[in-house]
Design an enzyme around this catalytic site. Structure first.
Site, short mmCIF file in Angstrom:
data_model
loop_
_atom_site.label_atom_id
_atom_site.label_comp_id
_atom_site.label_asym_id
_atom_site.label_seq_id
_atom_site.Cartn_x
_atom_site.Cartn_y
_atom_site.Cartn_z
N LYS A 257 -14.23 -3.17 1.56
CA LYS A 257 -15.03 -1.94 1.50
C LYS A 257 -16.52 -2.17 1.75
O LYS A 257 -17.18 -1.32 2.35
CB LYS A 257 -14.83 -1.25 0.14
CG LYS A 257 -13.43 -0.65 -0.01
CD LYS A 257 -13.29 0.10 -1.32
CE LYS A 257 -11.84 0.49 -1.56
NZ LYS A 257 -11.67 1.29 -2.78
N MET B 18 -8.53 2.93 -13.50
CA MET B 18 -8.49 3.13 -12.04
C MET B 18 -7.34 2.33 -11.41
O MET B 18 -6.93 2.62 -10.29
CB MET B 18 -9.82 2.70 -11.41
CG MET B 18 -10.96 3.64 -11.72
SD MET B 18 -12.30 3.29 -10.57
CE MET B 18 -13.61 4.20 -11.34
N GLY C 240 -4.48 5.05 -12.38
CA GLY C 240 -5.21 5.42 -11.18
C GLY C 240 -4.38 5.98 -10.04
O GLY C 240 -4.91 6.17 -8.94
N ALA D 280 -16.08 -0.77 -7.60
CA ALA D 280 -15.33 0.40 -8.07
C ALA D 280 -16.19 1.26 -9.00
O ALA D 280 -16.19 2.49 -8.91
CB ALA D 280 -14.05 -0.04 -8.77
N SER E 288 0.83 -1.22 0.00
CA SER E 288 0.00 0.00 0.00
C SER E 288 0.86 1.26 0.00
O SER E 288 1.84 1.37 0.74
CB SER E 288 -0.89 0.02 1.25
OG SER E 288 -1.55 1.27 1.33
N GLY F 282 -17.21 -1.86 -16.29
CA GLY F 282 -17.28 -2.59 -15.03
C GLY F 282 -18.55 -2.23 -14.28
O GLY F 282 -19.11 -1.14 -14.47
N ALA F 283 -19.02 -3.17 -13.46
CA ALA F 283 -20.24 -2.91 -12.70
C ALA F 283 -20.10 -3.45 -11.27
O ALA F 283 -21.08 -3.79 -10.63
CB ALA F 283 -21.43 -3.54 -13.40
N TYR G 83 -3.36 0.90 -11.36
CA TYR G 83 -2.06 1.45 -11.73
C TYR G 83 -1.01 0.38 -11.49
O TYR G 83 -1.25 -0.60 -10.79
CB TYR G 83 -1.73 2.72 -10.94
CG TYR G 83 -1.73 2.52 -9.45
CD1 TYR G 83 -2.88 2.74 -8.72
CD2 TYR G 83 -0.60 2.05 -8.80
CE1 TYR G 83 -2.91 2.52 -7.36
CE2 TYR G 83 -0.62 1.83 -7.43
CZ TYR G 83 -1.78 2.06 -6.72
OH TYR G 83 -1.81 1.82 -5.37
N THR H 62 -9.31 -0.81 2.15
CA THR H 62 -9.12 -1.19 0.75
C THR H 62 -9.53 -2.64 0.54
O THR H 62 -10.11 -3.27 1.43
CB THR H 62 -7.68 -0.83 0.29
OG1 THR H 62 -7.60 -1.04 -1.11
CG2 THR H 62 -6.63 -1.67 1.00
P1 ATR Z 1 -14.30 -4.06 -7.59
O1 ATR Z 1 -14.73 -3.84 -6.17
O2 ATR Z 1 -12.84 -3.88 -7.84
O3 ATR Z 1 -15.15 -3.33 -8.57
P2 ATR Z 1 -15.79 -6.44 -8.12
O4 ATR Z 1 -16.95 -5.86 -7.40
O5 ATR Z 1 -15.43 -7.88 -7.91
O6 ATR Z 1 -14.47 -5.64 -7.82
O7 ATR Z 1 -16.03 -6.18 -9.69
C1 ATR Z 1 -15.10 -6.57 -10.64
C2 ATR Z 1 -15.54 -6.02 -11.99
O8 ATR Z 1 -14.52 -6.32 -12.96
C3 ATR Z 1 -16.82 -6.61 -12.52
O9 ATR Z 1 -17.47 -5.62 -13.28
C4 ATR Z 1 -16.31 -7.75 -13.40
O10 ATR Z 1 -17.19 -8.14 -14.42
P3 ATR Z 1 -18.42 -9.20 -14.10
O11 ATR Z 1 -19.46 -8.41 -13.39
O12 ATR Z 1 -18.84 -9.66 -15.45
O13 ATR Z 1 -17.80 -10.29 -13.26
C5 ATR Z 1 -15.10 -7.11 -13.99
N1 ATR Z 1 -14.10 -8.05 -14.48
C6 ATR Z 1 -13.21 -8.77 -13.74
N2 ATR Z 1 -12.42 -9.50 -14.52
C7 ATR Z 1 -12.79 -9.27 -15.80
C8 ATR Z 1 -12.36 -9.73 -17.07
N3 ATR Z 1 -11.34 -10.59 -17.19
N4 ATR Z 1 -12.97 -9.26 -18.19
C9 ATR Z 1 -13.98 -8.39 -18.07
N5 ATR Z 1 -14.45 -7.90 -16.89
C10 ATR Z 1 -13.86 -8.35 -15.77
#
Ligand code: ATR
Length: 271
Positions: free
Chosen positions: A66, A215, A239, A131, A15, A127-128, A217, A62
């Site tokens: 979270k 986001m 990031g 983050a 960190s 992403g969903a 780095y 972190t």
């Molecule tokens: P964080 O808190 O970092 O956002 P998370 O809640 O586990 O972690 O979410 C990870 C995100 O990265 C999700 O949007 C995931 O997509 P899915 O919802 O389809 O799982 C996305 N993600 C992780 N690895 C991926 C990959 N190899 N290709 C595309 N999307 C990925």
């Protein structure tokens, strides 16, 4: 007695938060100590209680705690409620307050460090997960022309867009639905870069002059930024700026003093 703060995570060894907050403290003359504390995966709440017993005044949180931190808090700031996650804890006699400075840090980095206007622009958020959710409210507050959330699992992006529908023009979809669309700002909030994986973005999703923002780095380009560069994008940012800005916002929440981030960011960028 010097006020104590820390960051909880697992892992936590690499960190940068202690270095950032120590610089903020030196710069502002605030007498604090800030350390990294490893919390066991199944022992986050106990680690927080131990730190409070040691006289801790606040903490950052972190990966992967979270959401658990959110559940642990007695009360939340509006932006923590919106994010559904907490990255900043404030300990007072009457309980634990949870805040979230991640989205504010992202917007501050875009606006101030990168000189990027979000208002009126077409924004693509990839992403969903947590983050992405933390970034959505603060991004929509900047009044983009439109914000598209795209995710590997399209249903999650659609649900997230629905959740934020009252806050601005937001749509959710899968990556294939991006074909033929163009964006001025593309933000990677997936964890795909961690595994070096490249997202299947259609060619042409970057409008001329677009900014690609990860986001994440690391040393050199992340997988996402390397792919954007290969696609001809010349404005790229990782990031690290967001990390420093979310820390500055947390420092302000705790101490009421806003540190100057530029020299700290420059120091972190030194090899
Ligand atoms: P964080 O808190 O970092 O956002 P998370 O809640 O586990 O972690 O979410 C990870 C995100 O990265 C999700 O949007 C995931 O997509 P899915 O919802 O389809 O799982 C996305 N993600 C992780 N690895 C991926 C990959 N190899 N290709 C595309 N999307 C990925």
């Amino acid at each position: 007695m010097t006020d104590r703060y820390c960051v909880f995570g697992n892992p936590i060894g690499h960190s940068k938060s202690p270095a950032i907050h120590t610089r903020f403290a030196q710069q502002t003359g605030e007498e604090i100590v800030y350390e990294a504390r490893l919390a066991p995966i199944d022992g986050f709440a106990a680690a927080v209680r131990d730190f409070i017993a040691l006289g801790g005044r606040g903490a950052n949180v972190t990966v992967p705690f979270k959401e658990e931190a959110f559940r642990l808090c007695d009360r939340h700031t509006p932006r923590a409620l919106q994010a559904g996650a907490v990255n900043t804890l404030i300990f007072a006699g009457d309980g634990i307050t949870g805040d979230n400075t991640d989205g504010a840090g992202l917007v501050q980095d875009l606006n101030t460090n990168l000189g990027t206007v979000i208002a009126g622009r077409r924004v693509l958020l990839l992403g969903a997960g947590g983050a992405a959710r933390g970034a959505l409210g603060p991004l929509l507050a900047e009044k983009p022309a439109l914000l598209v959330v795209a995710n590997r699992t399209a249903a999650k992006a659609e649900a997230l867009a629905e959740h934020f529908a009252a806050d601005g023009p937001v749509d959710g979809c899968g990556f294939t639905a991006l074909a033929g669309r163009h964006f001025d700002l593309v933000i990677n909030a997936t964890s795909a870069s961690l595994g070096g994986e490249v997202l299947p973005l259609p060619a042409g999703c970057y409008a001329p002059g677009a900014l690609a923002y990860d986001m994440m780095y690391g040393k050199g380009d992340t997988a996402f930024l390397a792919a954007a560069r290969a696609a001809g994008v010349t404005r790229l940012a990782d990031g690290l700026g967001m990390l420093v800005e979310q820390a500055a916002e947390a420092f302000f929440v705790w101490r009421g003093v806003r540190p100057v981030t530029q020299p700290v960011l420059e120091a972190l960028r030194q090899p």
